[in-house]
Design a protein around this motif. Structure first.
Motif, short mmCIF file in Angstrom:
data_model
loop_
_atom_site.label_atom_id
_atom_site.label_comp_id
_atom_site.label_asym_id
_atom_site.label_seq_id
_atom_site.Cartn_x
_atom_site.Cartn_y
_atom_site.Cartn_z
N CYS A 55 -42.16 14.06 5.08
CA CYS A 55 -43.54 14.29 4.71
C CYS A 55 -43.77 15.74 5.52
O CYS A 55 -44.90 16.18 5.81
N CYS A 113 -48.95 10.02 4.14
CA CYS A 113 -47.49 9.96 3.44
C CYS A 113 -47.02 8.81 3.62
O CYS A 113 -46.41 8.44 4.87
N GLN A 115 -43.30 13.23 12.37
CA GLN A 115 -42.53 12.31 11.58
C GLN A 115 -41.37 11.60 12.48
O GLN A 115 -40.85 12.60 13.38
N PHE A 171 -44.02 16.98 0.89
CA PHE A 171 -43.52 15.53 0.25
C PHE A 171 -42.30 15.80 -0.42
O PHE A 171 -42.35 16.48 -1.42
N ASN A 226 -43.68 7.16 8.05
CA ASN A 226 -44.62 7.76 7.38
C ASN A 226 -44.98 9.05 8.52
O ASN A 226 -44.36 9.37 9.48
N GLN A 234 -47.69 20.11 6.12
CA GLN A 234 -47.39 19.05 5.56
C GLN A 234 -46.38 19.28 4.03
O GLN A 234 -46.52 20.25 3.49
#
Length: 548
Positions: free
Chosen positions: A474, A413, A524, A462, A541, A460
């Protein structure tokens, strides 16, 4: 010492019978992703299969790997850090009716790496480990599954799918990018007169990603069938250079490939000023480093650089230096100081007793080593200016995970730039072994004197600019926040925060969660930031850790 330009020697493996491997294909020893297996070919025999590389090969051992990747992906095999000149070969099919897929002699120093496509879970390969031209010895074989990035979200630079939509990037290190056979990535950067541009790709299948270079009007200048290129602006005026990262058509069927990208801008090096790590001039004065990227370093003839790292048992360390060989030739060594240390004492090149050597006449060098001693090891990284070469500048990337850049986890990410002009980067150090309960998260590249904390989930995701943020979230699913006493931190004047993680107290919306072997946690960092329109927030990230 004269140095021979690097090239692939034709050399491959054969197979003998030992507890850490089997002498024949039948009964081959099974491999597990992320678990390094020790082997010793000194009492092995040479298999009947003719080596397509390795100059007739040497006594060999057989292993078998069956993919567990439900969505497909890649499987890498490596003997990096082994004690002798190894070779590797991958086969499909069944014993007695094998098909050789690929063979490698030298990839990480005198050791070997190979990557195979795993279209779906249940795909099986036979792997044989041997030696070059009769060589035998002890070593380790590591198999690593690399999930198909096509099953996850695009990286944050999309849609940069054409030269006209190239994304402008400053010099820096960009992890967690994705390209596919139908979706190349385009970037642009301004190069000043007499300045050099160096682009390097760090990917999981190094033969599959290549680059096209274009001028500012998107006219093709040249194609680089390599993992990087170096270009100097000799026009006398600032020049916009555009470049494309694409999957080589010869890699048909691979689909998507994940990669990290390092972009450097440099003038002729000036080594008259010491870098931040001086004086780290021998193995006894080595500067301690952990996972991360260290930029703006320099080395010169007669003044090599030394860095100290600790590698936990079962972990793999990988170190890469990014530099422009046109300026001066630089090499890389990894030493166990209890055995040997320092090219000024042991000499340059291979056969010096180093655990791993990066010794070529091209840009960039990498060393890799897996610790199978049963205890942590204190090792030394040496950046060596090849004799008489003068001086050069370089960036250093250190990671001690078993699955590529990003420490003990996998970086994923892409983050957006924050108010510093660069993007923040998260790493994790310690151990992936649950019983050890030793994980420390760190984030660098944060705005000074700002607040931040870590977040975590087992899923995960996005999301661009959530709730008006300037960054990318992310994670998805049950996201937990590290906001307990002492966990919300100020970046101070260093621009970083770090936190020790209790694996048996992972925060979540409904309370704390525990960690068991086989669990994956994704981490993160969130932080306060500023923009032209006022206060905002941003994210680093992500890093994903599969625990054992």
């Amino acid at each position: 010492m004269m140095k021979t330009p690097s090239f692939l020697l034709a050399a491959m493996l054969a197979s003998p019978a030992l507890a850490q491997g089997t002498d024949d294909c039948v009964g081959a020893t099974p491999l597990t992703s992320g678990a390094a297996v020790a082997f010793d070919t000194t009492i092995a025999t040479l298999s009947a299969e003719v080596w397509p590389c390795a100059a007739s090969g040497g006594p060999d051992l057989w292993f078998q790997y069956t993919s567990t990747l439900a969505g497909g992906g890649l499987i890498s095999f490596e003997t990096c850090g082994s004690s002798y000149d190894t070779s590797l070969e991958i086969f499909s099919g069944a014993c007695g009716a094998l098909t050789s897929l690929s063979c490698n002699d030298d990839a990480c120093g005198l050791q070997s790496t190979l990557t195979a496509l795993a279209p779906a879970a249940g795909t099986s390969y036979f792997v044989r480990v041997g030696g070059y031209n009769g060589a035998t010895g002890a070593g380790t074989l590591l198999a690593t599954e690399i999930a198909n990035p096509c099953t996850g979200p695009d990286d944050a630079f999309e849609d940069n799918d054409t030269c006209a939509t190239s994304v402008a990037v400053p010099a820096g290190y960009y992890p967690g990018l994705v390209a596919s056979t139908t979706d190349s990535d385009f970037y642009s950067i301004t190069v000043q007169p007499s300045q050099y541009l160096s682009v390097s790709l760090v990917d999981e299948a190094t033969v599959d990603l290549d680059l096209n270079q274009f001028d500012s009007s998107c006219n093709l200048v040249t194609t680089w069938f390599a993992d990087g290129f170096t270009y100097q602006n000799v026009t006398g005026s600032p020049e916009q250079v555009r470049f494309e990262v694409f999957v080589n058509p010869a890699a048909a069927g691979v689909g998507c490939l994940s990669y990290d990208m390092n972009v450097r801008l440099a003038f002729d090096p000036d080594c008259s000023f010491p870098d931040a790590f001086e004086d780290s001039d021998d193995c006894t004065t080595a500067a301690a480093v952990t996972n991360g990227t260290y930029t703006g370093l320099s080395v010169e003839d007669g003044d090599n650089d030394y860095y100290a790292v600790t590698v936990a048992n079962g972990e793999t360390i990988e170190a890469t230096i990014f530099f422009i060989d046109l300026f001066a030739d630089v090499d890389l060594y990894l030493w166990d100081p209890n055995v040997a240390c320092d090219t000024n004492v042991a000499g340059q090149g291979t056969g010096t007793g180093a655990l791993s050597v990066g010794f070529s006449t091209t840009d960039n060098e990498t060393v890799s080593y897996t610790n199978t001693t049963g205890a942590s090891q204190n090792l030394i990284i040496e950046v060596d200016m090849f004799s008489g070469s003068g001086c050069n500048e370089y960036d250093l990337l250190v990671s001690d995970g078993t699955i590529g850049p990003g420490g003990i986890g996998t970086a994923y990410c892409t983050p957006n730039a924050n108010s510093t002009g660069g993007a923040s980067s998260i790493t994790a150090v310690g151990s992936r072994i649950v019983a050890t309960n030793d994980v420390t998260l760190s984030v660098t590249g944060l705005p000074l004197l700002s607040f931040g904390f870590f977040i975590v989930s087992d899923v995960q995701g996005f999301v661009m600019n959530p709730a008006g943020s300037s960054g990318n979230l992310c994670l998805t699913g049950a996201i937990g926040r590290y906001v307990g006493p002492g966990q919300i931190q100020n970046t101070g004047t260093s621009g970083m925060i770090s936190l020790g993680v209790n694996l048996q107290a992972i925060p979540g919306p409904m309370g704390f969660r525990t960690t068991a072997a086989g669990d994956t946690w994704n981490f993160q960092a969130w932080h306060r930031d500023s923009s032209a329109t006022g206060p905002t927030s941003n994210f680093s990230n992500g890093t994903s850790i599969l625990f054992q």
